[in-house]
Design an enzyme around this catalytic site. Structure first.
Site, mmCIF file in Angstrom:
data_model
loop_
_atom_site.group_PDB
_atom_site.id
_atom_site.type_symbol
_atom_site.label_atom_id
_atom_site.label_comp_id
_atom_site.label_asym_id
_atom_site.label_seq_id
_atom_site.Cartn_x
_atom_site.Cartn_y
_atom_site.Cartn_z
ATOM 1 C CB CYS A 25 -28.188 16.589 31.327
ATOM 2 S SG CYS A 25 -28.127 17.474 32.895
ATOM 3 C CB CYS A 60 -36.211 15.764 27.783
ATOM 4 S SG CYS A 60 -35.511 17.227 28.549
ATOM 5 C CB CYS A 80 -32.993 11.763 26.061
ATOM 6 S SG CYS A 80 -32.401 12.537 24.547
ATOM 7 C CB CYS A 92 -30.425 18.581 22.637
ATOM 8 S SG CYS A 92 -32.165 18.788 23.068
ATOM 9 C CB CYS A 93 -27.935 18.351 27.375
ATOM 10 S SG CYS A 93 -28.800 16.788 27.606
#
Lengths: 555, 354, 95
Positions: free
Chosen positions: B343, B317, B320, B236-237
């Site tokens: 990240c 975000c 997280c 995702c990062c």
């Protein structure tokens, strides 16, 4: 000024680790004193009369406020609260313990200082014009080239075990303020035919027992080839220099023995076979190093300062100081202030920790954090606004650093002599002190004008007596101190060796005899003629007569 | 360099042999032993250097009176081996041979020449110089130093518009308000962060804040439902931060971040200037403490991120990031309960220079 | 008569061979040696390189150096005759 990058910093740290290892092996007996001695010397460590001596390098005489403060810290923490500046612009500490040396070197490394190659039979600290980047007659600032030579010569694999020590000086102006012709190699920046930087190269100068003035070996070596050319000179010397007699091991003896032309042939032969491409200085490296020596952010100032002029009018003592100790700066509105380490009756070149702090503070406030160490064993604040000179002078005066005698007769260059040095035959400092007292009168000093007096305590000539306008050499006569006087020496672009005027004198007669010689100069000089020019015009005879006048009458 | 414990066979010449005789012997032999009669007699070093300079490829062995402290001199002048005297301890020889990590002088077959290393990675040299000159300087001076037009750097600021971001952005606004500021609009931010981004930009007069969004095509393929963070936070990062940032920063050779040493243990050795992968990274606040940051925010009356009051000292975000409890570190609220601490944007390209 | 002198390895200070083969700093505590004892002392000092650096013998009369190098040896025994080491304590800059 130059700042270390990660590579420079790593090398200095690694050098300390290496030296610590050597100290440990000496202590454990794995290294004998004979083996250890050249290794410690290459780290600036001597064993003198009373203690170890550490000679810390001040590469080409440039030193920051931060470094000066750290030197003060070393003097206080590990020594007896003072240091001694030398003619090679290094600083010596007289009392460190062997076991403290790695700690001292670590303290110094934190401010990008070291003691590498300040002694030993290797390439020594490179010296230059104390007014580099300041003087208006400069063709090019020599300091970037000094730094290039410093790096190239540092921990050199081939040239760390030469027949004898090897000294290099570089100047960037036609006026020689670094005595290049008394060096093993002297370099003078010139413009090559293509308009690029080139070096006029002199070789085979040196003092000591058999003094020589260097001869020109090449008129214009291109900058790109400088390191290759130096390598060829050093290689020829390393292979051919004498190793059977320490007094005949310097390059000057080799050059004199085979002649400059034969030596040039030998250098050119070596130059032709070495891999020059490896030694060609990359443009980007030259540019990188030059970037460190761009002028500091000077203010846009008028050429004169009303405040400065007024202070000179109001205060005769200050005016005298500016006449003797302030030098012109190429930047309008600025001057270079000479900090005298020659107080009347003091030890030439000595400076206490408290004085070091004063100089560091003044440099931080008034001279872009920069100090220079000079060939004459003084310090210089190179970039002082004229309007600040009075404030600088006041603070120097409080600290005993404002003696108005730069380049005058009491600005005596002297080695430590038999008070400290294990090689000396006689003391230098007491003779310098007696002379300083004898000539202390400020009006007399100013009337005499520039006179350079140099004193060495033995024939090794660390006080450069051969090239003093007046030189004094200590000799041992059956266990008594005697002093031989020379007249007419000169270290500059008209370099000459002084002439011995006659038999040596006992210590107490030296200062009066020199005072008589200077009186004679005042009687016989033409209008505006400097002491050295009178000697050049008339020879040593009138001075010889004056020096021996009373002593002969008494005998 | 090889350490030989036995006496070697072969042509043996004293280092006092004239150069031409040594050269003649080299022409006729593919191995030469040069015997030092005293360790102070450095002729052997020059003889080896001459032979190597002439292209001699035979074996060169040093023998006689040499010290372990001369091991690297021998090696760098072209010797392959040294014949140890009987009973000599090889340990100091090995140690002394490897004392130095680099050298100022060229030697055949050696790539550790300082000049060459400096210019293979010019940013590393620049970073080192800037650290030496400005490492102790105030953050604003440090920014001015790297933004000096003479250096010709193309710089961009990376900001999360998070809890402490106002400090760096405030400094930027004082030095160069027109500097590009890259904000990663991941699509997963707290709405408070987006509001704060607008407020701070306006208040500080920053003129070039860029919202960098993930590529729509990549997003619809890898994370169509917007919940990749549940199963694969790293991925995702990567898709929402690392890849978009790499694209946004193409063309910039200098990145300015607000990272600080105290933020987590990975950042404890953070230098103000770092170089890696052809990029210079500038961390003007590296040495700042939490107190110093707080004081600066207060003294300059900078607007605070709305979530700080609610216990979020480090803000990323929303999926997280959580608030931290008393006694936890500021970044403990990031990827809480996972191994993850960064990240990824500060890891590869921005890893500290060695 | 003679004394044995050297510099001490760890701090470089001037030392003399004293009673019971100890290294002493004060010339007044040095052991006076006749010719035979002098040779033995030199051998002994040379066998202790971790203490005695460059040991040698000096001539003395009434404990005062008297040979050709008497001035140098006198300065070694008392320290520099001039300069900043003398007023070090007075300047109150204790190391």
């Amino acid at each position: 000024m130059y700042r270390y990058d990660e590579f420079d910093a790593a090398l200095v740290r690694e050098r300390i680790a290496e030296f610590s290892d050597q100290v440990d092996r000496r202590s454990s007996g794995a290294l004998t004193e004979d083996e250890f001695k050249p290794l410690r010397l290459m780290n600036g460590v001597y064993l003198q009369l009373h203690a170890y001596m550490l000679r810390v390098a001040v590469p080409y005489g440039v030193i920051s406020s931060r470094q000066m403060r750290r030197l003060a810290h070393v003097a206080r923490t590990y020594d007896k609260g003072y240091g001694h500046f030398t003619t090679r612009t290094n600083i010596q500490f007289n009392w460190p313990a062997l076991q403290d040396l790695p700690a001292i070197l670590s303290d110094l490394a934190e401010v990008e200082m070291h003691a590498i190659q300040t002694s030993g039979n290797c390439i020594r600290n490179v010296t230059t014009d104390v007014f580099a980047g300041v003087a208006a007659d400069e063709i090019e600032d020599p300091r970037p080239w000094c730094e290039i030579v410093r790096q190239w010569s540092t921990i050199h694999p081939e040239f760390s075990f030469l027949p004898r020590k090897f000294k290099i000086a570089i100047v960037g102006a036609p006026k020689d303020r670094a005595a290049v012709r008394t060096h093993d190699v002297g370099l003078q920046i010139v413009r090559g035919e293509d308009g690029q930087t080139a070096f006029r190269v002199f070789v085979g100068g040196g003092q000591g027992r058999l003094p020589h003035i260097a001869q020109e070996i090449a008129p214009a070596v291109p900058g790109q080839s400088l390191l290759a050319y130096l390598t060829a000179i050093l290689r020829a010397y390393n292979l051919l220099g004498r190793r059977d007699n320490i007094h005949k091991a310097r390059i000057k003896i080799l050059v004199a023995a085979i002649g400059i032309d034969a030596f040039r042939d030998e250098v050119e032969r070596q130059f032709a076979i070495l891999r020059q491409e490896d030694l060609r200085i990359p443009d980007e490296e030259l540019a990188r190093i030059q970037a460190y020596f761009t002028p500091p952010p000077f203010a846009d100032l008028p050429a004169t300062s009303p405040a400065y002029d007024a202070a000179r009018r109001l205060n005769p003592e200050f005016a005298r100081f500016t006449r003797s100790n302030l030098r012109e700066h190429k930047q309008a509105g600025y001057g270079a202030v000479i900090v005298s380490l020659k107080p009347i009756g003091g030890v030439p070149g000595d400076i206490t920790a408290a004085q070091m702090d004063v100089v560091a503070d003044l440099a931080a406030r008034f001279s872009f954090h920069e100090v220079r160490a000079s060939y004459e064993q003084n310090l210089v604040l190179p970039h002082v606004r004229l309007e600040d000179v009075h404030a600088v002078w006041s603070r120097l005066r409080e600290a005993g650093l404002a003696t108005a005698n730069a380049d005058l007769a009491t600005d005596i260059i002297a080695c430590p002599g038999l008070d400290y040095c294990s090689l000396a035959n006689a003391r230098s400092i007491p003779v310098a002190q007696a002379l300083s007292h004898q000539l202390a009168d400020a009006a007399l000093l100013e009337k005499l004008g520039p006179v350079r007096i140099n004193i060495s305590g033995c024939i090794n000539a660390c006080g450069h007596h051969h090239v003093g306008h007046i030189g004094v050499l200590g000799v041992d006569r059956k266990g008594e101190e005697y002093y031989q006087i020379t007249v007419g020496g000169s270290p500059d672009e008209q370099a000459a060796l002084g002439e011995i005027v006659g038999r040596s004198l006992p210590a107490e007669e030296v200062a009066p005899a020199i005072a008589r010689a200077l009186d004679r100069y005042l009687e016989i000089r033409n209008d505006g003629e400097l002491f050295i020019d009178t000697v050049r015009r008339l020879g040593a005879d009138p001075f010889r007569t004056a020096i021996y006048e009373l002593t002969d009458a008494a005998a | 360099m090889q350490l030989l414990e036995q006496v070697q066979d072969g042509v043996r010449l004293s280092v006092s042999t004239p150069e031409e005789d040594v050269r003649a012997a080299a022409t006729a032999n593919d191995s030469l032993i040069l015997e030092f009669e005293a360790f102070r007699d450095g002729r052997g070093f020059s003889l080896a250097a001459v032979l190597r300079g002439l292209g001699y490829r035979g074996r060169l062995i040093a023998a006689g009176k040499v010290l372990p402290d001369q091991a690297r001199h021998l090696r760098r002048c072209g010797f392959d081996a040294v014949e140890l005297s009987p009973g000599a301890d090889p340990a100091p020889w090995r140690r002394m041979d490897q004392v130095f990590s680099a050298a100022y002088q060229p030697a055949s077959g050696d790539d550790r020449l300082v000049w060459r290393q400096r210019h293979t990675n010019p940013d590393a040299a620049l970073a080192a110089r800037l650290n030496a000159q400005w490492g102790q300087a105030a953050a604003e001076d440090l920014l001015r130093a790297v933004l000096d037009p003479a250096l010709e750097r193309k710089a961009a600021v990376i900001s999360s518009f998070g809890a402490e971001a106002a400090v760096l952005l405030h400094l930027i606004s004082r030095v160069r308000p027109d500097l590009p500021v890259v904000f990663l609009e991941t699509g997963q931010h707290f709405f408070q962060t987006l509001a704060y981004r607008r407020e701070l930009t306006e208040r500080l007069g920053l003129t070039d804040v860029r919202d960098i969004k993930p590529e729509a095509a990549a997003l619809s393929k890898a994370d169509p439902r917007g919940d990749l963070w549940r199963s694969a936070p790293d991925a995702c990062c990567t898709i929402r931060k690392v890849q978009p940032l790499a694209q946004a920063l193409a063309g910039f050779d200098t990145r300015i971040t607000g990272r600080k040493r105290y933020q987590n243990s990975h950042r404890a050795a953070l230098e103000p200037f770092e170089a890696a992968d052809g990029v210079l990274t500038v961390n003007p606040l590296a040495a700042w403490s939490a107190d110093q940051t707080e004081t600066w925010l207060r003294d300059h009356q900078l607007p605070r991120h709305p979530l700080v009051e609610q216990g979020y000292p480090s803000i990323g975000c929303w999926p997280c990031t959580r608030a931290v409890e008393t006694g936890e570190n500021a970044r403990d609220g990031r990827w809480a309960g996972q191994e993850k601490t960064e990240c990824g944007i500060h890891e590869r390209a921005l890893a500290p220079a060695c | 008569m003679k004394l044995l002198t050297a510099n001490r390895l760890n701090d470089g200070r001037v030392i003399y061979l004293g009673e019971a083969d100890a290294a002493v700093e004060a010339i007044d505590a040095a052991r006076i040696l006749d010719a035979d004892a002098a040779e033995a002392a030199l051998t002994l000092a040379q066998s202790r390189p971790a203490v005695f650096v460059n040991p040698y013998l000096i001539e003395v009369e009434d404990r005062a150096p008297s040979g050709r190098d008497r001035l140098k040896e006198r300065i070694r025994s008392v320290g520099p005759t001039v300069g900043h080491s003398l007023d070090f304590a007075a300047r109150n800059e204790t190391p």
